[in-house]
Structures are given as structure tokens and as C-alpha cells.
Motif scaffolding. Sequence first.
Motif, PDB file in Angstrom:
ATOM      1  N   ASP A  39      16.702   9.288 -12.804  1.00  0.00           N
ATOM      2  CA  ASP A  39      17.407  10.040 -11.759  1.00  0.00           C
ATOM      3  C   ASP A  39      16.452  10.431 -10.633  1.00  0.00           C
ATOM      4  OD1 ASP A  39      19.845   9.875 -13.052  1.00  0.00           O
ATOM      5  OD2 ASP A  39      19.558  11.772 -14.135  1.00  0.00           O
ATOM      6  N   LEU A  40      15.233  10.834 -10.997  1.00  0.00           N
ATOM      7  CA  LEU A  40      14.244  11.184  -9.977  1.00  0.00           C
ATOM      8  C   LEU A  40      13.812   9.934  -9.222  1.00  0.00           C
ATOM      9  CD1 LEU A  40      12.383  13.207  -8.610  1.00  0.00           C
ATOM     10  CD2 LEU A  40      10.739  12.881 -10.486  1.00  0.00           C
ATOM     11  N   PHE A  41      13.659   8.836  -9.927  1.00  0.00           N
ATOM     12  CA  PHE A  41      13.306   7.568  -9.295  1.00  0.00           C
ATOM     13  C   PHE A  41      14.350   7.200  -8.243  1.00  0.00           C
ATOM     14  CE2 PHE A  41      13.002   3.009  -8.790  1.00  0.00           C
ATOM     15  CZ  PHE A  41      11.664   2.698  -8.986  1.00  0.00           C
ATOM     16  N   LYS A  42      15.613   7.249  -8.632  1.00  0.00           N
ATOM     17  CA  LYS A  42      16.697   6.906  -7.702  1.00  0.00           C
ATOM     18  C   LYS A  42      16.732   7.867  -6.514  1.00  0.00           C
ATOM     19  CE  LYS A  42      19.737   4.960 -11.265  1.00  0.00           C
ATOM     20  NZ  LYS A  42      21.042   5.109 -11.955  1.00  0.00           N
ATOM     21  N   LYS A  43      16.593   9.144  -6.798  1.00  0.00           N
ATOM     22  CA  LYS A  43      16.657  10.155  -5.731  1.00  0.00           C
ATOM     23  C   LYS A  43      15.535   9.949  -4.721  1.00  0.00           C
ATOM     24  CE  LYS A  43      16.618  15.186  -5.046  1.00  0.00           C
ATOM     25  NZ  LYS A  43      16.523  16.512  -5.722  1.00  0.00           N
ATOM     26  N   THR A  44      14.354   9.549  -5.189  1.00  0.00           N
ATOM     27  CA  THR A  44      13.196   9.394  -4.310  1.00  0.00           C
ATOM     28  C   THR A  44      13.242   8.092  -3.520  1.00  0.00           C
ATOM     29  OG1 THR A  44      11.893  10.592  -5.964  1.00  0.00           O
ATOM     30  CG2 THR A  44      10.673   9.444  -4.244  1.00  0.00           C
ATOM     31  N   VAL A  45      13.811   7.050  -4.108  1.00  0.00           N
ATOM     32  CA  VAL A  45      13.773   5.718  -3.501  1.00  0.00           C
ATOM     33  C   VAL A  45      15.011   5.419  -2.656  1.00  0.00           C
ATOM     34  CG1 VAL A  45      13.719   3.240  -4.029  1.00  0.00           C
ATOM     35  CG2 VAL A  45      12.247   4.827  -5.305  1.00  0.00           C
ATOM     36  N   ARG A  56      -2.145  -6.317  -3.226  1.00  0.00           N
ATOM     37  CA  ARG A  56      -3.499  -5.993  -3.681  1.00  0.00           C
ATOM     38  C   ARG A  56      -3.690  -6.681  -5.021  1.00  0.00           C
ATOM     39  NH1 ARG A  56      -8.256  -5.841  -4.162  1.00  0.00           N
ATOM     40  NH2 ARG A  56      -9.582  -3.966  -4.269  1.00  0.00           N
ATOM     41  N   GLY A  57      -4.558  -7.708  -5.045  1.00  0.00           N
ATOM     42  CA  GLY A  57      -4.713  -8.486  -6.260  1.00  0.00           C
ATOM     43  C   GLY A  57      -3.402  -9.145  -6.633  1.00  0.00           C
ATOM     44  N   LYS A  58      -2.942  -8.890  -7.848  1.00  0.00           N
ATOM     45  CA  LYS A  58      -1.670  -9.430  -8.330  1.00  0.00           C
ATOM     46  C   LYS A  58      -0.518  -8.436  -8.168  1.00  0.00           C
ATOM     47  CE  LYS A  58      -4.100 -12.084 -11.917  1.00  0.00           C
ATOM     48  NZ  LYS A  58      -4.195 -12.336 -13.378  1.00  0.00           N
ATOM     49  N   HIS A  59      -0.754  -7.350  -7.442  1.00  0.00           N
ATOM     50  CA  HIS A  59       0.262  -6.315  -7.234  1.00  0.00           C
ATOM     51  C   HIS A  59       0.924  -6.472  -5.873  1.00  0.00           C
ATOM     52  CE1 HIS A  59      -2.682  -4.573 -10.049  1.00  0.00           C
ATOM     53  NE2 HIS A  59      -1.713  -3.823 -10.516  1.00  0.00           N
ATOM     54  N   LEU A  60       2.181  -6.031  -5.783  1.00  0.00           N
ATOM     55  CA  LEU A  60       2.835  -5.819  -4.497  1.00  0.00           C
ATOM     56  C   LEU A  60       3.065  -4.333  -4.317  1.00  0.00           C
ATOM     57  CD1 LEU A  60       5.631  -8.449  -3.732  1.00  0.00           C
ATOM     58  CD2 LEU A  60       3.271  -8.372  -2.944  1.00  0.00           C
ATOM     59  N   LEU A  61       2.905  -3.878  -3.072  1.00  0.00           N
ATOM     60  CA  LEU A  61       3.118  -2.472  -2.737  1.00  0.00           C
ATOM     61  C   LEU A  61       4.232  -2.387  -1.704  1.00  0.00           C
ATOM     62  CD1 LEU A  61      -0.103  -2.994  -3.274  1.00  0.00           C
ATOM     63  CD2 LEU A  61      -0.323  -0.638  -2.488  1.00  0.00           C
ATOM     64  N   GLN A  65       9.353   5.014   3.639  1.00  0.00           N
ATOM     65  CA  GLN A  65       9.284   5.916   4.789  1.00  0.00           C
ATOM     66  C   GLN A  65       8.840   7.317   4.394  1.00  0.00           C
ATOM     67  OE1 GLN A  65      13.048   6.159   6.834  1.00  0.00           O
ATOM     68  NE2 GLN A  65      12.123   6.750   8.767  1.00  0.00           N
ATOM     69  N   ASN A  66       9.127   7.717   3.162  1.00  0.00           N
ATOM     70  CA  ASN A  66       8.757   9.062   2.696  1.00  0.00           C
ATOM     71  C   ASN A  66       7.342   9.122   2.125  1.00  0.00           C
ATOM     72  OD1 ASN A  66       9.110   7.659   0.327  1.00  0.00           O
ATOM     73  ND2 ASN A  66      10.710   8.998  -0.499  1.00  0.00           N
ATOM     74  N   GLU A  67       6.521   8.102   2.423  1.00  0.00           N
ATOM     75  CA  GLU A  67       5.114   8.022   2.025  1.00  0.00           C
ATOM     76  C   GLU A  67       4.927   7.819   0.526  1.00  0.00           C
ATOM     77  OE1 GLU A  67       2.930  11.274   3.695  1.00  0.00           O
ATOM     78  OE2 GLU A  67       3.126  10.505   5.745  1.00  0.00           O
ATOM     79  N   GLN A  68       5.971   7.383  -0.146  1.00  0.00           N
ATOM     80  CA  GLN A  68       5.873   6.963  -1.534  1.00  0.00           C
ATOM     81  C   GLN A  68       5.703   5.442  -1.575  1.00  0.00           C
ATOM     82  OE1 GLN A  68       6.145   9.340  -4.341  1.00  0.00           O
ATOM     83  NE2 GLN A  68       5.690  10.592  -2.529  1.00  0.00           N
ATOM     84  N   THR A  69       5.179   4.944  -2.669  1.00  0.00           N
ATOM     85  CA  THR A  69       4.935   3.511  -2.817  1.00  0.00           C
ATOM     86  C   THR A  69       5.506   3.010  -4.134  1.00  0.00           C
ATOM     87  OG1 THR A  69       2.875   3.597  -1.533  1.00  0.00           O
ATOM     88  CG2 THR A  69       3.172   1.716  -2.997  1.00  0.00           C
ATOM     89  N   LEU A  70       6.230   1.911  -4.070  1.00  0.00           N
ATOM     90  CA  LEU A  70       6.668   1.212  -5.273  1.00  0.00           C
ATOM     91  C   LEU A  70       5.604   0.166  -5.589  1.00  0.00           C
ATOM     92  CD1 LEU A  70      10.458   0.707  -4.502  1.00  0.00           C
ATOM     93  CD2 LEU A  70       9.494   2.137  -6.316  1.00  0.00           C
ATOM     94  N   TYR A 113       6.071  -4.047 -14.450  1.00  0.00           N
ATOM     95  CA  TYR A 113       6.588  -2.720 -14.129  1.00  0.00           C
ATOM     96  C   TYR A 113       6.802  -2.562 -12.629  1.00  0.00           C
ATOM     97  CZ  TYR A 113       1.565  -2.052 -13.232  1.00  0.00           C
ATOM     98  OH  TYR A 113       0.276  -2.184 -12.777  1.00  0.00           O
ATOM     99  N   LEU A 114       7.653  -1.610 -12.282  1.00  0.00           N
ATOM    100  CA  LEU A 114       7.868  -1.160 -10.908  1.00  0.00           C
ATOM    101  C   LEU A 114       7.709   0.360 -10.931  1.00  0.00           C
ATOM    102  CD1 LEU A 114       8.704  -2.110  -8.007  1.00  0.00           C
ATOM    103  CD2 LEU A 114      11.034  -1.440  -8.630  1.00  0.00           C
ATOM    104  N   HIS A 115       6.525   0.834 -10.589  1.00  0.00           N
ATOM    105  CA  HIS A 115       6.212   2.250 -10.698  1.00  0.00           C
ATOM    106  C   HIS A 115       6.222   2.914  -9.325  1.00  0.00           C
ATOM    107  CE1 HIS A 115       4.051   2.007 -14.873  1.00  0.00           C
ATOM    108  NE2 HIS A 115       5.334   1.718 -14.927  1.00  0.00           N
ATOM    109  N   LEU A 116       6.565   4.196  -9.326  1.00  0.00           N
ATOM    110  CA  LEU A 116       6.639   4.978  -8.099  1.00  0.00           C
ATOM    111  C   LEU A 116       5.472   5.958  -8.047  1.00  0.00           C
ATOM    112  CD1 LEU A 116       8.361   5.684  -5.563  1.00  0.00           C
ATOM    113  CD2 LEU A 116       9.495   7.414  -6.982  1.00  0.00           C
TER     114      LEU A 116
END
Length: 269
Positions: A39-45, A56-61, A65-70, A113-116
Amino acid sequence: MPELPEMENYKNLLKEKIGNQVITEVQINREKSININPDLFKKTVQHQKIIDIKRRGKHLLFELQNEQTLLLHLMLGGWMFFGTESDKPDRTIQVRLSFGQNHLYFIGLRLGYLHLYNRTQTEEKLADLGPEPINSDFTLNEFLKRIGSKHGRLKTTMLDQSFIAGIGNCYSAEICYHAGIVPTKDIDDINEGARGKLYHSMQSVLQDGIKHGGYMDNPLFKGDALTGGFNDRCQVYDREGQPCNRCGATIVIEMISSRKTFYCPNCQK
């Protein structure tokens, strides 16, 4: 597993598809694929604009707009598909980000994974990664300096993400083949001339991999003619028992640090 060229290809294509687009809906089908309460993930994204997509390496960022990164790592078996509900593959979807009628599907995230994170947390998560091998500031001198401090088998070192970021099983094999160096060789036994050749082969193979869409052939979207184009250009990876395109000898497979390693025993010395 997707490596640097695959993720760079995804980055470039997704910038065209969802750059500056607003995430209209978030669907979480597997809670273990994310790192916080759904629920927090959805609310933030949800309702956030994607202002940039970086690699970055094998990651995507995915920078919001709210300065958070997936922060995405596909790991083994992970891939993505972008399109409408009628276009999506008949596969289990772990996470879905919607952009109106189009959706970005995250598939096969059993290990991935897809982390916030906020920006500071993202930097901390990526802090142990080595330099980007295709960046202009990663010079031959920098490479020689870094490899000069390493010991052990070449293959194992090239897979070390703290040594250089983004190279995995496929491209380590292709780089060693291009340089004419057997991946089982000990670094201490590789002279400076061969180390320089390894550096230039790394630049050439990775750029060629990006140009041809990487080796993993699951299309990113319907009509995607680029992704996976490097698969047919692999010279040794996954080609055991086939003739070497350079000398005609038979490509062999060997296990190094529990990883399959492909090379030509004749023209890689």
C-alpha cells in the motif's frame, strides 16, 4: 541474466516509451518482488512522473518526480514487456506499472526485484559497484591500474561487480574471445600488452552488444526488432561443440567458480 548491454538497451527503449510519462496505476502481484508494504509502495509511486531512466551496472533506476527511485535488478530469468493488456505475454506478472492504456510488465522477478528508495538509499545500495566500463572516464590507464591489483582467474575477476560493473557470464566470454585470451588464465600470467588488448576488446564487445540490442531475445514491446539481436553474433557463449568462426576448432565449455565458461581452446591462448 541481463547484463550491461541488455539493460542499456532497455534503458534507451524505455526512455522513448515512458520518459516523462505519469504512472497512472500500480499493481503488485508478488509482495516479495518489492521491499516495502504494498500500500505504501502504491501510494508513493502512483501518479508520479518518470523524470529519468538511468543504468548502473546491471540495474535500472527509474527516477520519479517526488525524488524517489525505483531500483530494478532483473537477476536470473527476469525481463520486461511494455504494451497493452491484449499484447502482453502469457506469463505470470509480478509487478505492473500502468501508463494509461499501456503497461510496463515485470516478469520472472523470482530472484530479481523492484525496490523503492530515496536518493541517499539508492546511492548506498549501489556504492559497492565498480566503474562503468563504457564511460569515457574509464581509460586504459584506469583499467590497467585496477587489474594490476587483482589475482586469480581472469573469468572470476571479470564477473566481480566491484571490479567493473555490468559484465556477466555472456560478455566476459565474448570479451576474452575477442582479445584471444583464454578465460581460465591467471591474471598474473597476462602481460601488459594482452591486458591492453582485453580493455579494447571490452569496449568493442559491449558497444556492439548495445548496438544490436543485447543477447536476450524476449522483445520489449510488440514489433521490437532490436532486442536480442546480439544473440546471433555471439562467438563462443552457449556455442559448445560448434566450430570457432575464427579458426574452426571446437568451442568447449568449462566450469569456473560454478559458472559455465565458453572458449576456443585453439585461438584463445
